[in-house]
Design a protein around this motif. Sequence first.
Motif, PDB file in Angstrom:
ATOM      1  N   VAL A  33       6.859  13.190   0.280  1.00 36.44           N
ATOM      2  CA  VAL A  33       6.330  12.557   1.496  1.00 36.44           C
ATOM      3  C   VAL A  33       5.076  11.732   1.186  1.00 36.44           C
ATOM      4  N   PRO A  34       4.010  12.310   0.602  1.00 37.04           N
ATOM      5  CA  PRO A  34       2.841  11.462   0.280  1.00 37.04           C
ATOM      6  C   PRO A  34       3.155  10.392  -0.761  1.00 37.04           C
ATOM      7  N   ILE A  35       4.096  10.682  -1.672  1.00 41.70           N
ATOM      8  CA  ILE A  35       4.445   9.675  -2.675  1.00 41.70           C
ATOM      9  C   ILE A  35       5.118   8.479  -2.010  1.00 41.70           C
ATOM     10  N   THR A  36       6.031   8.731  -1.075  1.00 45.84           N
ATOM     11  CA  THR A  36       6.690   7.621  -0.375  1.00 45.84           C
ATOM     12  C   THR A  36       5.681   6.856   0.476  1.00 45.84           C
ATOM     13  N   ASP A  37       4.731   7.550   1.075  1.00 46.63           N
ATOM     14  CA  ASP A  37       3.662   6.854   1.802  1.00 46.63           C
ATOM     15  C   ASP A  37       2.921   5.894   0.870  1.00 46.63           C
ATOM     16  N   PHE A  38       2.678   6.339  -0.367  1.00 47.15           N
ATOM     17  CA  PHE A  38       2.036   5.469  -1.364  1.00 47.15           C
ATOM     18  C   PHE A  38       2.908   4.252  -1.653  1.00 47.15           C
ATOM     19  N   VAL A  39       4.206   4.464  -1.799  1.00 50.47           N
ATOM     20  CA  VAL A  39       5.129   3.361  -2.073  1.00 50.47           C
ATOM     21  C   VAL A  39       5.085   2.344  -0.928  1.00 50.47           C
ATOM     22  N   ILE A  40       5.112   2.834   0.302  1.00 51.29           N
ATOM     23  CA  ILE A  40       5.100   1.934   1.464  1.00 51.29           C
ATOM     24  C   ILE A  40       3.809   1.119   1.492  1.00 51.29           C
ATOM     25  N   ARG A  41       2.688   1.765   1.260  1.00 54.15           N
ATOM     26  CA  ARG A  41       1.413   1.034   1.263  1.00 54.15           C
ATOM     27  C   ARG A  41       1.388  -0.031   0.163  1.00 54.15           C
ATOM     28  N   SER A  42       1.917   0.325  -1.023  1.00 50.58           N
ATOM     29  CA  SER A  42       1.907  -0.609  -2.143  1.00 50.58           C
ATOM     30  C   SER A  42       2.825  -1.790  -1.874  1.00 50.58           C
ATOM     31  N   VAL A  43       4.036  -1.524  -1.364  1.00 51.41           N
ATOM     32  CA  VAL A  43       4.979  -2.593  -1.062  1.00 51.41           C
ATOM     33  C   VAL A  43       4.380  -3.549  -0.032  1.00 51.41           C
ATOM     34  N   ALA A  44       3.771  -2.998   1.024  1.00 48.63           N
ATOM     35  CA  ALA A  44       3.178  -3.840   2.061  1.00 48.63           C
ATOM     36  C   ALA A  44       2.070  -4.712   1.492  1.00 48.63           C
ATOM     37  N   ALA A  45       1.253  -4.146   0.611  1.00 49.92           N
ATOM     38  CA  ALA A  45       0.164  -4.929   0.011  1.00 49.92           C
ATOM     39  C   ALA A  45       0.717  -6.053  -0.856  1.00 49.92           C
TER      40      ALA A  45
END
Length: 712
Positions: free
Chosen positions: A507-519
Amino acid sequence: MALVPAAGAVDASLAERVLAALEGMVIQGRLSGTAGERSLTFVSEGAEALCGWSAEVLMRDGALFERLVASEDKAPLMAHVLEAAQAEGRYRVDYRIIHRNGSMRWVSEQGAGRCGEDGVLYTEAQIKDITEEVAAQQQLADAELRYRSIFDSGSEGLFQTSKDGVYLAANPALAAIYGYDSPAQLIAELRSVGRQLYVDPERRAAFIAQMQADGEVRDFVSAVRRRDGSIVWISESAHSVRDVDGNFLYYEGSVRDITAQREAENRLRYQATRDQLTGLLNRLSFAERFEEAARRADRRGDNLLVAFIDLDNFKVINDSLGHLFGDKLLLTVAYRLSQCLRSTDVLARYGGDEFVLMLEDDAQAGNVEAVLARVQEAIARPVMLGEKEVTVTSSIGVAHYPEDARNLPQLLQQADAAMYTAKAAGRARVHRFTPEIGANATERLALEMALRSAIERSELSLVYQPRLGRDGELRAMEALLRWHSAEFGPVSPVRFIRIAEETGLIVPITDFVIRSVAAHLDGWLRAGLGCPRVAINCSVQLFRDSGFAARLFSVLERHGLPPQCIELEITETQLMADPQRMINTLAELKARGLTVAVDDFGTGYSSLAYLKSLPIDVIKIDKSFVDGLQPDSEDLQFSRAIISLGHSLGLTVVAEGVETGLQHQLLRDLGCDEFQGYRFDRPLPVPTVLGKLQSMDGGPLWPWSCEAVRGA
C-alpha cells in the motif's frame, strides 16, 4: 436623663472623651406625632464618620438623619423606637442608611426611651456601622446555602456518621446508591454501617484502622448491600471532624458507585487475556502460559512443542463471501480446535487466520503426530457458510523448546518459517523447523526489514516500458518498480513484490509509485512533451483500502493531471478472488475517468464468465501465451480467441512480453491493438524516457530499435 451634663456636675472634657471613645455616634432625639417622628437634639462627633454629615449639620436640621434611613426600613425603625419610649424601655434595631457619598450602609441602633418632665418622649442611643458584619454574615449564609445545595444535589453520596457507624446526615445521592427512597429513610433504617452495609464485615474494621492511623481514607473500595439485598461496589473517601480542642465529632465523606467501573475493569481484564472474536487466549496470555510451561520443563528436563497453524485458503473465502462469513469460519475452527485438544494443550489465536498451539507433555513422543493429525482433520471438515459448503485445510509449522530456541519470539519465528515451508510444499502439511528453513526465513526477514525503509532511503525508483500501437505510435507506458538496496544491491521485483503483498507494504509502496508517476507526467507536460497514459500495477489490497481512491485523486489534482492519464492494472487472478466486489469498486474508479486494465489475461479459471460484467477498458494477453507463439500453435489459437473476445466487448487488447519479430507479426495479423516488450524497448530510466520523448518532436512514433533484441 440628659446626655449633656449640667454645668459643673461633670467635667465637660471627660464627657467629650467618653463620647469620643464610643464606636459610631451618640444621639438624643425628640419624638412627636403618632407615627413617632424623631428630631435629633444632640449628635456626637462620630456622626461624620458614620453617615458623612457633621454633628452640627445633623443638629441644625434635626430631621436630616431620619431622611437618610432607607425608605423600607423607616417604619420598622420608628416602631421599635416609639414602643421603647412609651414603655421607657430599651431597644435595638438594625437598618440601612444612605451615606453622604451615596453608598448604602448597615447600622445598628441600641438605646432606651423615656418620657421627659415636659411630657415629651425622648430616645438616647448609640448608632454604629455594622456594614462589614452584615456582609460577613451574608457570606456565611451564602456559603451555608451553597454547602447545603451541594450536599443535597451532589451527584456523589455525602454523609456524616458517628464513630460507631450510625448515620447522622446523608444526601439524596447516597440514599439512591444504597437503594433508599430518601435520606430520612436511610438514616432511620441503616443503624449500623459495619453490620448492615458492608458485605465483608472486616471492611468496617479496616476503615476504622486506616482512619485512626491517617485521619482519613481515600478511595476505600468495598462491596456493600443495598436495601433490596443487591450488591454494588463503592469507592469511599472520608476524614475525621474534630472540634477546636481536638475532640472527635463525626466522620464526614463521600461515596461513589463504581459498580459499572468494576464490571468494565473485569471485561478489560478478560479482553486483555482473550481474543475478542474467538474467546481463545491471545498473544499476551499465550506468552505468559509459555513462560510458566518453560520453567516447568526446565525443572523436569522436558521439551515443549510450539506449532504455528495457518488456514490455507481462508483469504479467498473471506474476500469472496465477506468478513461476516470469514468470522464465522474462524469461530468454527476455534471451537473445533478446542474440542480436539487435550486439557494440557494451550491454544491461542495469534491473529487473522493464524493459531498457535503449545504441547507441554511428551512433546517428542509419537502422540504429537496424533494431536496434529486431529487438528488438521478437525479443520478440514466442511463448514456451512450461508448456503455454501466450504472446506479449508491447514499448514502447520513446528519448533521445539529448548532444542530450536529458548525464547518464545524465536520459537514462533521458527514455527512460522516452517509453516511457510509447508505452504510452499503444497499446503495441508506439517513441517518441522530446520536450520535450512531458518536461513531462508532469516533472509526473507532481512529483506522485509530493508524494504520497510526503502522509501525513506530513496532506494525505490521507477522505469517505464513503452506500449506501442500497430504502426509504432506511442500509446501508453507502464511504470515498473525497481529496488536497489544499500544492503542487498539490486533486488528482483519477483522477490520483493511478494514480500510487500504479504506484509501490507504494497500500500505505501504503491502510493510512492503514484506520487512519482504524477511528478514525472507533470514534468513532461510542463516541458511541452506528449503525455502518454501511464499504467500502474495495483494489488487487490489497495481496493480494500477505503482511502486509496481519495489519495490517488488528491495527487492528480495537486499536479493538475486529468484522471484519463492513469491506467490501473490488476491481475486476473486477483480480480477473480472477489469478482463482485472488484466489479463495484472498479466501476466507481472508471466512472471518475480512470482506465482499467486486466493484466496476465487468460490465466484465470473463470474469467470469461465475468468478463462481460467487468468495468474494464484493456486486457493484456499473458506473456506465457506470447512466448510460445508459432504458426498453427496452440498458443496462437488461444491468442486469437482472446483478441476476438476482447474486440467483441469493445476492449483494447495488448500483448506483453513481445520479444521477436515473428511474435510481433503474428499478433499484428491477429488484430492485436498494442504491443509491449523487449522487441521495442526494455524498461527505461526516467532520463532516457525524457530523451526519447524529446526526440519524437511532437510526432506519434516512438523511436524504438531492435538491434540488440533476441530474434530480431
